[in-house]
Design a protein around this motif. Sequence first.
Motif, PDB file in Angstrom:
ATOM      1  N   MET A  58      12.796  -1.124   6.141  1.00  0.00           N
ATOM      2  CA  MET A  58      12.102  -0.376   7.196  1.00  0.00           C
ATOM      3  C   MET A  58      11.615   0.981   6.668  1.00  0.00           C
ATOM      4  N   TYR A  59      12.481   1.689   5.921  1.00  0.00           N
ATOM      5  CA  TYR A  59      12.045   2.969   5.347  1.00  0.00           C
ATOM      6  C   TYR A  59      10.883   2.765   4.396  1.00  0.00           C
ATOM      7  N   HIS A  60      10.899   1.671   3.673  1.00  0.00           N
ATOM      8  CA  HIS A  60       9.791   1.375   2.762  1.00  0.00           C
ATOM      9  C   HIS A  60       8.504   1.147   3.556  1.00  0.00           C
ATOM     10  N   ALA A  61       8.618   0.495   4.694  1.00  0.00           N
ATOM     11  CA  ALA A  61       7.446   0.276   5.540  1.00  0.00           C
ATOM     12  C   ALA A  61       6.900   1.606   6.059  1.00  0.00           C
ATOM     13  N   LYS A  62       7.760   2.528   6.388  1.00  0.00           N
ATOM     14  CA  LYS A  62       7.303   3.852   6.842  1.00  0.00           C
ATOM     15  C   LYS A  62       6.599   4.593   5.716  1.00  0.00           C
ATOM     16  N   GLU A  63       7.199   4.544   4.552  1.00  0.00           N
ATOM     17  CA  GLU A  63       6.590   5.244   3.419  1.00  0.00           C
ATOM     18  C   GLU A  63       5.261   4.610   3.007  1.00  0.00           C
ATOM     19  N   SER A  64       5.073   3.376   3.418  1.00  0.00           N
ATOM     20  CA  SER A  64       3.834   2.666   3.070  1.00  0.00           C
ATOM     21  C   SER A  64       2.739   2.860   4.114  1.00  0.00           C
ATOM     22  N   GLY A  65       2.925   3.786   5.021  1.00  0.00           N
ATOM     23  CA  GLY A  65       1.869   4.081   5.983  1.00  0.00           C
ATOM     24  C   GLY A  65       2.187   3.760   7.419  1.00  0.00           C
ATOM     25  N   ARG A  66       3.362   3.279   7.690  1.00  0.00           N
ATOM     26  CA  ARG A  66       3.800   2.971   9.060  1.00  0.00           C
ATOM     27  C   ARG A  66       2.984   1.822   9.655  1.00  0.00           C
ATOM     28  N   ASN A  67       3.382   1.431  10.824  1.00  0.00           N
ATOM     29  CA  ASN A  67       2.745   0.358  11.595  1.00  0.00           C
ATOM     30  C   ASN A  67       2.551  -0.904  10.753  1.00  0.00           C
ATOM     31  N   ASN A  68       3.579  -1.264  10.028  1.00  0.00           N
ATOM     32  CA  ASN A  68       3.533  -2.505   9.242  1.00  0.00           C
ATOM     33  C   ASN A  68       4.952  -3.025   9.053  1.00  0.00           C
ATOM     34  N   TYR A  69       5.085  -4.084   8.319  1.00  0.00           N
ATOM     35  CA  TYR A  69       6.420  -4.625   8.036  1.00  0.00           C
ATOM     36  C   TYR A  69       6.561  -4.866   6.545  1.00  0.00           C
ATOM     37  N   LYS A  70       7.759  -4.795   6.058  1.00  0.00           N
ATOM     38  CA  LYS A  70       8.051  -5.017   4.653  1.00  0.00           C
ATOM     39  C   LYS A  70       9.311  -5.865   4.526  1.00  0.00           C
ATOM     40  N   PHE A  71       9.246  -6.838   3.600  1.00  0.00           N
ATOM     41  CA  PHE A  71      10.453  -7.595   3.268  1.00  0.00           C
ATOM     42  C   PHE A  71      11.287  -6.786   2.284  1.00  0.00           C
ATOM     43  N   PHE A  72      12.551  -6.963   2.364  1.00  0.00           N
ATOM     44  CA  PHE A  72      13.444  -6.246   1.464  1.00  0.00           C
ATOM     45  C   PHE A  72      13.288  -6.774   0.036  1.00  0.00           C
ATOM     46  N   VAL A  73      13.234  -5.831  -0.898  1.00  0.00           N
ATOM     47  CA  VAL A  73      13.325  -6.159  -2.316  1.00  0.00           C
ATOM     48  C   VAL A  73      14.417  -5.290  -2.915  1.00  0.00           C
TER      49      VAL A  73
END
Length: 619
Positions: free
Chosen positions: A333-348
């Motif tokens: 989730m923090y990675h998704a925020k750092e990537s510009g917000r309003n998106n989703y990211k799978f954990f790596v």
Amino acid sequence: MNKNDNEGTPGTEGSGQQDLPDVPNAMPDDHEETITSRESAVAGGEIVLSDRETSVAAREEAADLGEDTAYSREDAANMREDAAFLREDAAYLREDAANLREGAALLREEAARLREVAAGFREGEAHVRESATSQEREARLGETQVASGRIKVLQEANARLVVATIEARKLVEQVESAKTQLDHLAHHDALTGLPNRMLLHDRLVQAIELASRQGTQIALLFMDLDRFKHINDSLGHAVGDQLLQSVARRLLACVRHSDTASRQGGDEFVILLSNIKQAENAAISAQKILAALTVPFEVDQHELHLSVSIGIATYPSDGRDAETLLKSADSAMYHAKESGRNNYKFFVQDMNVRAVERQSIEARLHRALERQEFVLHYQAKIDLQSNMIIGVEALIRWQHPERGLVPPSEFIPVAEDSGLILPIGRWVLREACLQARAWLDAGLPPIIVAVNTSAREFSATDFTEYVGTTLNDTCLEPRYLELELTESVLMKDATVTNPVLNALTDLGVKLAIDDFGTGYSSLSYLRQFPVDTLKIDKSFVNRMTSNAEDAAIVSAVIGMGKSLKLRVIAEGVETAEQCAFLIAQHCDEAQGYYFSRPVVAEAFATLLQTGTSSTVQHS
């Protein structure tokens, strides 16, 4: 014969008269006459012997008569004696009669007394009977009243018993209801009604066990609302709470009944997809959620736009227990925020490194405070009409012992999240005041020192007191201090904000609204707040010469500031073209790299000695 002598009976010899028996004087006259006649017969004629005999006989008879007389006398005496006795008896009788009469009188008196006593007794008895009757009547009345009272008491006791039974039943029902509510509250979020952290953990553990037995996958979606804090701070907690409730309802509409949508706290939500065939199913759910939250929310006559950052972790690839899965989803989730917000990211796996780094920064910030590793740099504020330095903004830097100078963007967010921003902010305030006092003592031109104030500092109950104490301790006049507050800080709760602002104004401190235009300022509140300066956010300044809308916003803010008799300063000025635009719009002040980068205190003292922006620009 002797008997006659002895008794005085008349003899045959001597005088006959001398032998005549004595007749008592008391004898009757007829008897004396008889005797006299007989004595005359003897005396007159010598009575022959036969007559003697007759005389003797007469004497005998006289004797007898005498004897009889004697007897008579004796009888008379006896009779007299008897009469005397009788009289005596009569006297006795009369005395007895008198005594009897006296006794009778006494008896009558006694009888009268007894009758009186008897009457008294009867009267007493009557009183006693009357009293007894009255007492009996009273007793019966009392018994009746007691019986009535007992019946009433029993009825009341029965009524109370019935009421108590009903109340007890109600109480039992309330207790059961309270237990149910407590159980629900223990496992659900009070605001949204969604399962809370505890219930999610239980269901996640069960889902992992089931997936482990069946060889299936599960997915965890960790969500954080973007910029929710700004909405909450500017529009108030009531609006923020309603927004969270609306978000919860939309999340429930995006998941299956077998899934769990929970609230972790604040603006964080977690969705457990208990059975997925592949990771792409989680991505589909994330896209569905993003689309659902894109639709504007209508809350308390506000149209609110919201976005969300989602981190996804799957079992078993990203963790085999509940704690690891949650940690992985949080990192994503923090990675998704750092990537510009309003998106989703799978954990790596690389995300774990960043999470560890964030934790490390927080720990090092504590040590930095203890070791005084923070420093202040100062950026000049220029009067666009006179081109003179009229103020300075104090900006914090972290002099890291290994990494060198760390910009605030890398540690201020962590400091705000951890609460360290409060001691750090107070350190900045004190250091800036000390430095301003030092410049004045050095004979440099007096300027206003601006210090940024965080929401946590401003909401502290002793904030005003601390500012006053700091000014006293550093011997800095309040007119040389300006506090910069963001719109979100001011609009958090106007009823609380305004008194604090007025208190600061009373101290003589100047106030500025920082990053103006990026929040949700209410113009009516803006008119009421005792602020001195509007500071146009650099995002508008950077684009105002290339974007007509940004130019219009900057012009409008400057015009509004003029109308409200507020000074307006543009921050982030980096080019001569931007400076010229601001001068053309009659902006009061400017700040940015075009004039000066932030410098250390000694370097800024050099700038102050000349005091002009031309010197600043080429330093």
